[in-house]
Enzyme design. Structure first.
Site, short mmCIF file in Angstrom:
data_model
loop_
_atom_site.label_atom_id
_atom_site.label_comp_id
_atom_site.label_asym_id
_atom_site.label_seq_id
_atom_site.Cartn_x
_atom_site.Cartn_y
_atom_site.Cartn_z
N CYS A 2 0.83 -1.19 0.00
CA CYS A 2 0.00 0.00 0.00
C CYS A 2 0.86 1.24 0.00
O CYS A 2 1.99 1.22 -0.45
CB CYS A 2 -0.96 -0.07 1.17
SG CYS A 2 -2.01 -1.54 1.03
N ARG A 28 -3.74 2.26 -4.95
CA ARG A 28 -3.07 1.02 -4.61
C ARG A 28 -3.97 0.08 -3.79
O ARG A 28 -3.66 -1.09 -3.63
CB ARG A 28 -1.77 1.31 -3.84
CG ARG A 28 -0.74 2.03 -4.68
CD ARG A 28 0.45 2.45 -3.86
NE ARG A 28 1.26 1.33 -3.46
CZ ARG A 28 2.28 0.86 -4.16
NH1 ARG A 28 2.60 1.41 -5.31
NH2 ARG A 28 3.00 -0.15 -3.72
N TRP A 76 -3.22 -2.04 3.69
CA TRP A 76 -4.08 -3.14 3.24
C TRP A 76 -3.79 -4.31 4.17
O TRP A 76 -2.66 -4.81 4.22
CB TRP A 76 -3.76 -3.49 1.79
CG TRP A 76 -4.75 -4.41 1.14
CD1 TRP A 76 -6.10 -4.29 1.12
CD2 TRP A 76 -4.45 -5.59 0.39
NE1 TRP A 76 -6.67 -5.31 0.40
CE2 TRP A 76 -5.67 -6.13 -0.06
CE3 TRP A 76 -3.26 -6.24 0.05
CZ2 TRP A 76 -5.74 -7.29 -0.83
CZ3 TRP A 76 -3.34 -7.40 -0.72
CH2 TRP A 76 -4.56 -7.91 -1.15
N ASN A 102 5.48 -1.57 4.46
CA ASN A 102 4.84 -2.39 3.44
C ASN A 102 5.55 -3.72 3.39
O ASN A 102 6.78 -3.78 3.45
CB ASN A 102 4.92 -1.73 2.06
CG ASN A 102 3.96 -0.57 1.90
OD1 ASN A 102 3.06 -0.40 2.70
ND2 ASN A 102 4.16 0.23 0.87
N GLY A 103 4.80 -4.81 3.21
CA GLY A 103 5.41 -6.13 3.12
C GLY A 103 4.95 -7.04 4.24
O GLY A 103 3.96 -6.78 4.92
N GLU A 493 -8.35 -11.69 -20.78
CA GLU A 493 -8.24 -10.34 -20.23
C GLU A 493 -9.62 -9.70 -20.06
O GLU A 493 -9.89 -9.02 -19.06
CB GLU A 493 -7.35 -9.49 -21.12
CG GLU A 493 -7.25 -8.02 -20.73
CD GLU A 493 -6.62 -7.78 -19.37
OE1 GLU A 493 -6.71 -6.64 -18.87
OE2 GLU A 493 -6.04 -8.73 -18.79
N LYS A 497 -11.09 -8.36 -16.50
CA LYS A 497 -11.55 -7.00 -16.27
C LYS A 497 -12.94 -7.00 -15.64
O LYS A 497 -13.22 -6.25 -14.71
CB LYS A 497 -11.56 -6.20 -17.58
CG LYS A 497 -10.22 -5.73 -18.03
CD LYS A 497 -9.65 -4.68 -17.11
CE LYS A 497 -8.22 -4.81 -16.79
NZ LYS A 497 -7.57 -6.03 -16.46
N GLU A 500 -12.81 -8.34 -12.00
CA GLU A 500 -12.09 -7.44 -11.10
C GLU A 500 -12.97 -6.29 -10.61
O GLU A 500 -12.95 -5.95 -9.42
CB GLU A 500 -10.88 -6.82 -11.82
CG GLU A 500 -9.65 -7.69 -11.88
CD GLU A 500 -8.51 -6.97 -12.56
OE1 GLU A 500 -7.40 -6.97 -12.00
OE2 GLU A 500 -8.71 -6.41 -13.66
N HIS A 516 -15.84 -29.45 -25.11
CA HIS A 516 -15.18 -30.33 -24.15
C HIS A 516 -15.56 -29.98 -22.70
O HIS A 516 -14.79 -30.26 -21.79
CB HIS A 516 -13.66 -30.26 -24.33
CG HIS A 516 -13.21 -30.74 -25.67
ND1 HIS A 516 -13.23 -32.06 -26.03
CD2 HIS A 516 -12.76 -30.05 -26.75
CE1 HIS A 516 -12.78 -32.18 -27.27
NE2 HIS A 516 -12.49 -30.98 -27.74
N LYS A 622 -2.88 -2.36 -6.37
CA LYS A 622 -2.33 -2.08 -7.68
C LYS A 622 -1.05 -2.85 -7.94
O LYS A 622 -0.85 -3.41 -9.01
CB LYS A 622 -2.07 -0.57 -7.82
CG LYS A 622 -1.54 -0.16 -9.19
CD LYS A 622 -2.55 -0.41 -10.27
CE LYS A 622 -2.06 0.05 -11.62
NZ LYS A 622 -2.98 -0.33 -12.70
#
Length: 627
Positions: A2, A28, A76, A102-103, A493, A497, A500, A516, A622
């Protein structure tokens, strides 16, 4: 994963600088926010709040704070619920030292038990809080030995004990007008202004104040004071990092009259494609020029294969890129999810060219894949949007996409710019390996030159056409997206989208695989989006199109509702489907860029119709900088 923003310098009010920076990093994704400042009176003043940044601003209005230096954070949740007490910054026992992070600290439980035994008291459920207490312990231990140490030395000693990924910034009331920042994994950026200095987790957080930036590497620590910036490693040895000037215009990071960043970025795609192509092609000679490509032509000619690693949307671009490279350069290409790459002992050697695709250049899984490739002797090329990011620094060559800042979490212009960059790379490889004649190259690049105008045409027509479609399909529970050949990754894709940003379950599938299994899903309640474009005069493309029409008939025979993306002028398909979204004609490989524009617009309008947060979808961030 974040936002981090810090400030030290000659301004009397750090709070507004930090809050403004955090707002520019809202894209983010986050679920709480906080700030700590010092410089007015004794001690540090701290405010935190769960929820969006406006909640923190309300808290500050009720209980104002002032300072000349400070740090802020949007969190986050990974360890601990998104509550006020778990929000950053986190304090030590004295409350005179705070940390943002962060992490993930993987060994935090072991360290926490050790610190509790030493008398430390913990107030949160987070892994971050142990960092503040570790630094406090280092300062206390040094003081007990009558050899006081600086804040930066205490941070160095503390971070050497951490296992995992971290980007931290630290301030202390006992060492004012100083920020200590360290990186091991997630990005840390230091900005240089006129008598003032900034730290951030991403460029847009400080871009309104400076474009002159240091990008820290793993194992780097930066000490920011009013006198300047000093960079060392975790042992205290000085490091020289180049000061880089970022060309992004800060205004690009504003909505510019659009309702959402995502819609703005969809409409910025013609310019992003132009900028990615600019200066890289000659329509006279048919040559492609990749200035940051440091891999020799001899290496390219000797290479046996290309191995691509990417995540999410970038993986879809990679899969489309496989078709481009194999078709034009006649080189075998393998595509991996970066998160899975190193767990299968991939067959990579000095005759392999590794290709990493990442918007941010800081995606943890992609970096891990790159390092695995390098360890096995493969030269690597990065397709990336961020100058100076970690993946570009470790690559042997880079193709920057020049899409500009992308604020919406769901990628749009970064994706189409990646497709264009991969097309350029494919043509370059083909030219070096003598698989394309000058006339063939000139024809392809001429078509590429027309691409931005064709995207503009789609945007003019499809945006208004997708709004009524959204009214019809916003209530659907599931969607199916179908494509063949290079259009299959575009179908993936399109499905991504939609899921998401609208939270509708959607799946992309190869059209030829319908019989199938997926045919069992089709009924009158299932919308099916089919990519049915074609390149006239291309026998293979027309054959693929004809087979796709057969798939459409399979769907309509089972009462499925079909939305087709087709080539302008195709009246035949209109008789077979419920709705058609037309795109201009183009060569097969470039149709992939045109195909995706209507899918982006459809997903956007459906999400808006459903009342979803388009720019900041739930549970997503992000840039994924932890594995």
């Amino acid at each position: 994963m974040c936002g981090i923003v810090g400030y030290v310098g000659n301004r009397k009010e750090a709070v507004s600088v930090i809050i403004e920076g955090l707002r520019r990093l809202e894209y983010r994704g986050y679920d709480s926010a906080g700030i700590a400042v010092g410089g007015h009176g004794d001690g540090l003043q701290l405010r935190r709040a769960p929820g969006k940044l406006r909640r923190l601003e309300e808290v500050i209005r009720d209980r104002p704070i002032q300072g000349t230096f400070g740090i802020g954070h949007t969190r986050w949740a990974t360890h601990g619920r998104p509550t006020e007490e778990n929000a950053h910054p986190h304090r030590d026992c004295t409350g005179r030292l705070v940390v943002v992070h962060n992490g993930i600290v993987e060994n935090y439980l072991t360290l926490k038990l050790e610190l509790i035994e030493r008398g430390h008291r913990f107030a949160t459920e987070t892994d971050t809080e142990i960092i503040a207490h570790l630094i406090e312990q280092e300062l206390a231990s040094a003081a007990d030995g009558s050899q006081p140490i600086s804040l930066e030395e205490a941070v160095r000693r503390a971070v050497r004990r951490l296992t995992g990924a971290f980007a931290i910034s630290v301030i202390s009331a006992d060492d004012p007008d100083k920020i200590v920042a360290a990186r091991n994994g997630p990005p840390v950026i230091v900005g240089v202004g006129e008598g003032e200095y900034f730290v951030a987790s991403d460029v847009p957080g400080i871009l309104h104040h400076t474009r002159d930036l240091y990008f820290l590497g793993d194992g780097d620590m930066a000490i920011l004071t009013c006198a300047g910036v000093k960079v060392t490693d975790f042992e205290g040895r000085p490091i020289e990092r180049p000061l880089q000037h970022v060309q992004w215009d800060p205004i690009q990071a504003e909505k510019g009259g659009y309702k959402h960043f995502m819609l703005k970025e969809i409409f910025e795609q013609p310019q992003a494609i132009r900028d990615t192509t600019l200066g890289r092609i000659s329509l006279d000679t048919g040559k492609v020029f990749l200035g940051e490509m440091k891999i020799s032509e001899e290496t390219i000619r000797d290479a046996r294969n290309i191995h691509i690693a990417a995540c999410g949307t970038s993986w879809h671009a990679a899969t489309a890129g496989k078709f481009m490279i194999e078709r034009l350069a006649r080189m075998p290409v393998e595509v991996d999810y970066a998160s899975e790459f190193r767990y299968r002992d991939p067959i990579v050697d000095t005759k392999t060219i590794g290709l990493l695709i990442t918007q941010s250049g800081e995606t943890a899984d992609t970096l891990a894949a790159q390092r695995e490739m390098i360890a096995k002797g493969a030269p690597t090329v990065a397709v990336c949007n961020v100058v100076g990011s970690m993946v570009t620094r470790e690559a042997h060559g880079t193709i920057y996409t020049h899409a500009g800042p992308e604020i919406g979490v769901a990628s749009t212009k970064a994706f189409t710019s990646q497709l264009v960059a991969l097309f350029l790379f494919a043509v370059h490889l083909a030219q070096v390996r003598e698989k394309l004649s000058t006339d063939e190259s000139r024809a392809l690049l001429n078509e590429l030159n027309f691409l931005p105008g064709k995207v503009e045409e789609i945007l003019r027509t499809c945006d208004s056409e997708c709004e009524p479609l959204a009214r019809s399909y916003a209530g659907a529970r599931d969607f199916l997206f179908l494509g063949r050949g290079i259009h299959y990754p575009i179908a993936l894709e399109g499905a991504l989208k939609l899921k998401e940003i609208s939270y509708i379950h959607a799946e992309g599938y190869p059209a030829g695989e319908m019989k199938h299994g997926p045919n069992a899903l089709i009924d009158e309640s299932l919308p099916v989006v089919v990519l049915a474009t074609k390149e006239e005069g291309n026998r293979d493309s027309v054959l693929r199109y004809e087979k796709t029409l057969s798939n459409i008939q399979e769907v309509t025979a089972r009462s499925g509702r079909v939305i087709a993306v087709a080539t302008r002028g195709d009246e035949q398909i209109r008789q077979l489907v419920d709705h058609v979204l037309y795109v201009p004609s183009a060569p097969e490989l470039l149709l992939s860029v045109l195909d995706v524009i209507p899918l982006q617009l459809l997903a956007y309008h459906i999400a808006v119709r459903r009342g979803c947060d388009v720019d900041q979808p739930r549970n997503l961030a992000k840039s994924v900088t932890v594995e």
